[in-house]
Write an enzyme that holds these catalytic residues in place. Structure first.
Site, short mmCIF file in Angstrom:
data_model
loop_
_atom_site.label_atom_id
_atom_site.label_comp_id
_atom_site.label_asym_id
_atom_site.label_seq_id
_atom_site.Cartn_x
_atom_site.Cartn_y
_atom_site.Cartn_z
N SER B 23 -7.58 1.47 1.43
CA SER B 23 -6.26 0.88 1.63
C SER B 23 -5.80 0.39 0.27
O SER B 23 -6.10 1.02 -0.75
CB SER B 23 -6.37 -0.24 2.67
OG SER B 23 -5.09 -0.74 2.97
N HIS B 50 -4.23 3.86 4.39
CA HIS B 50 -3.15 3.10 5.01
C HIS B 50 -1.87 3.33 4.21
O HIS B 50 -1.84 3.14 3.01
CB HIS B 50 -3.46 1.60 4.99
CG HIS B 50 -4.61 1.22 5.87
ND1 HIS B 50 -5.33 0.08 5.69
CD2 HIS B 50 -5.15 1.85 6.94
CE1 HIS B 50 -6.27 0.01 6.62
NE2 HIS B 50 -6.19 1.07 7.38
N ASP B 143 -10.20 -3.44 8.27
CA ASP B 143 -10.28 -2.15 8.94
C ASP B 143 -11.40 -1.33 8.29
O ASP B 143 -11.54 -1.32 7.08
CB ASP B 143 -8.93 -1.42 8.79
CG ASP B 143 -8.82 -0.21 9.71
OD1 ASP B 143 -9.53 -0.18 10.73
OD2 ASP B 143 -8.02 0.69 9.41
#
Lengths: 270, 210
Positions: B23, B50, B143
């Site tokens: 990310s 992401h 995540d």
């Protein structure tokens, strides 16, 4: 909690036998996640789910509600609606009556988006929009035409980006924390149950949107649904798929003309 | 030459799919790894990053020119092939079917993310089991931690970017804190790892190797 692929097959079989609902053409990975979610939600293991499916009235409907993905918004992918208005509506305007089918409409946001877009282009009064889904609960909500006011802010941004030139607030009335879609926009709209897996052609349409439904089906079921959608379109009618869905059914590809590649809009030519 | 312990080498030898996830702050190291991967990698690679679906990016197109390995955006129902990198499209979860094909899912975001790293990792582990290998890089949320844990429980290989060298350490740290790392590598080591990957992967008995 999580269900194994093996137990998932047993569950699919059980649901078909007891409730006559065929999930066998659904993509397994997604179905597995949804069922595991239900097991968490109800604190049930696999045998508990089976037991409830057999013995608890109403459980299957609740399960179905959770299994189907009901994530939707008004004017999702604003660029899609822009292309629809600019490239498809001028053609639609040449039909005396415009019948639209939103297949897998969930809580109706797409149906009302289409109604607003048609209204703005002066086509609404000779249009009729059908919204269908397999899920009775979402259809009930769709019929009400009431939307959480907090969400309307995001939808207004989406609408602005479609380049329609006016504001979404022209089309709803806000009171307390809810917005209700204007009455006249709900007049030429009908919501009904329809299962793409087991139900057939029910009308002839000039525009069908079936976006982000087919990704949950396996290739075989996709072929079946594409044939159903093709049969439901009038000649020169339009089919709109989700941005990641492609029309790849062999015998149908030559029967459609690609209108817009990025947004997967097709026109039936044979 | 990166010195890998025998149990890491063993796990690598049975790897059949590789996951790369990042990310915020992870794009550069991710691209460096992708650029290093050999064009004939004997396994398929799934990439989850992401990014906001509302803005268009051309990451895949720009990477295509710079990499030896084939790069593409994942399409639904396409089989995972060796020597190919599949990017999860923005706005969709990337899932793996029992027949080892890919599928897409537009259900609720997980950890506020869609695609979610946890989701892809969990369902890859369910299908590939101990044949799963994953590298988790820089990121500003957690995540991926549960996903790495799922891969580890399935017997797969979990590599985490050394948090001190990650631009944003939250994501690698979360995985390490869960005990979901077999191996922690610095940025230079990650590149070396990518360079040497074929030696380890082809050392096993893969069906595509005669």
């Amino acid at each position: 909690m999580s269900i194994s692929f093996e137990s998932l097959e047993e569950l699919i079989e059980l649901i078909n036998r007891i409730h006559g609902f065929d999930l066998s053409g659904y993509s397994r990975a997604s179905l597995k996640r949804r069922i595991s979610r239900i097991m968490d939600l109800y604190q049930l293991d696999v045998s508990g789910v089976k037991d409830n499916l057999i013995n608890t009235p109403g459980f299957f409907n609740n399960l179905l509600m959770e299994v189907t993905v009901n994530v939707t918004e008004m004017f999702r992918d604003p660029a899609f609606y822009k292309v629809l208005r600019e490239e498809v509506f001028p053609y639609l305007a040449t039909f005396p009556h415009i019948k639209v089918w939103s297949a897998g409409c969930s809580t109706g946001e797409e149906v009302y988006s289409l109604a607003i877009l048609l209204k703005k282009q002066g086509l609404y009064d000779r249009s009729f929009i059908y919204g269908t889904d397999i899920n009775a609960n979402v259809l009930k909500k769709a019929k009400q035409g009431i939307i959480d006011l907090k969400k309307m802010k995001e939808y207004s941004d989406n609408y602005l980006q479609t380049g329609s030139g006016d504001s979404l607030s022209e089309y709803y009335t806000a009171r307390y924390d809810a917005a209700i879609i204007h009455h006249h926009l709900r007049r030429n709209v009908l919501f009904a149950m329809h299962n793409l897996v087991s139900d057939g052609i029910f009308n002839e349409f000039q525009l069908i949107t079936c976006r982000n439904v087919l990704i949950y089906f396996n290739k075989q079921l996709q072929d079946h649904v594409f044939n159903l959608l093709h049969g439901s379109l009038s000649l020169f009618g339009f089919l709109c798929l989700g941005s990641k869905e492609t029309l790849r059914t062999e015998n149908l590809r030559e029967k459609f003309r690609l209108i817009n590649k990025k947004h997967n809009i097709y026109q039936k030519i044979a | 030459m990166l010195n890998l312990s025998s149990h890491i080498v063993k796990k690598l030898s049975r790897a059949e799919v590789l996951l790369l996830a990042c990310s915020a702050g992870g794009f550069k190291i991710l691209f460096d790894i992708l650029k290093t991967l050999p064009g004939d990698l004997p396994v398929g690679v799934l990439v989850i990053i992401h990014r906001n679906a509302k803005y268009e990016t051309n990451i895949e197109a720009s990477m295509k020119e710079k990499c030896r390995i084939a790069i593409k955006v994942a399409e639904e129902k396409e089989p995972i092939e060796a020597a190919t990198v599949y990017f999860a499209p923005a706005g969709y979860h990337l899932l793996v079917e029992p027949d080892r094909s890919l599928s897409l899912d537009i259900s609720e975001p997980v950890n506020f993310c869609r695609p979610s790293i946890d989701v892809t990792m969990q369902c890859t582990a369910e299908v590939y089991g101990a044949g799963t290998a994953a590298i988790l890089l820089s990121g500003a949320n957690q995540d991926g931690a549960l996903g790495m844990q799922a891969i580890r429980s399935a017997g797969g290989l979990c590599i985490v970017q050394r948090p001190e060298e990650a631009e944003i350490s939250t994501m690698p740290k979360a995985a390490v804190a869960l005990g979901a790392a077999d191996l922690i590598l610095g940025n230079g080591e990650l590149i070396e790892f990518a360079q040497q990957l074929n030696n380890y992967l082809t050392s096993g008995s893969h069906p595509w190797k005669n």
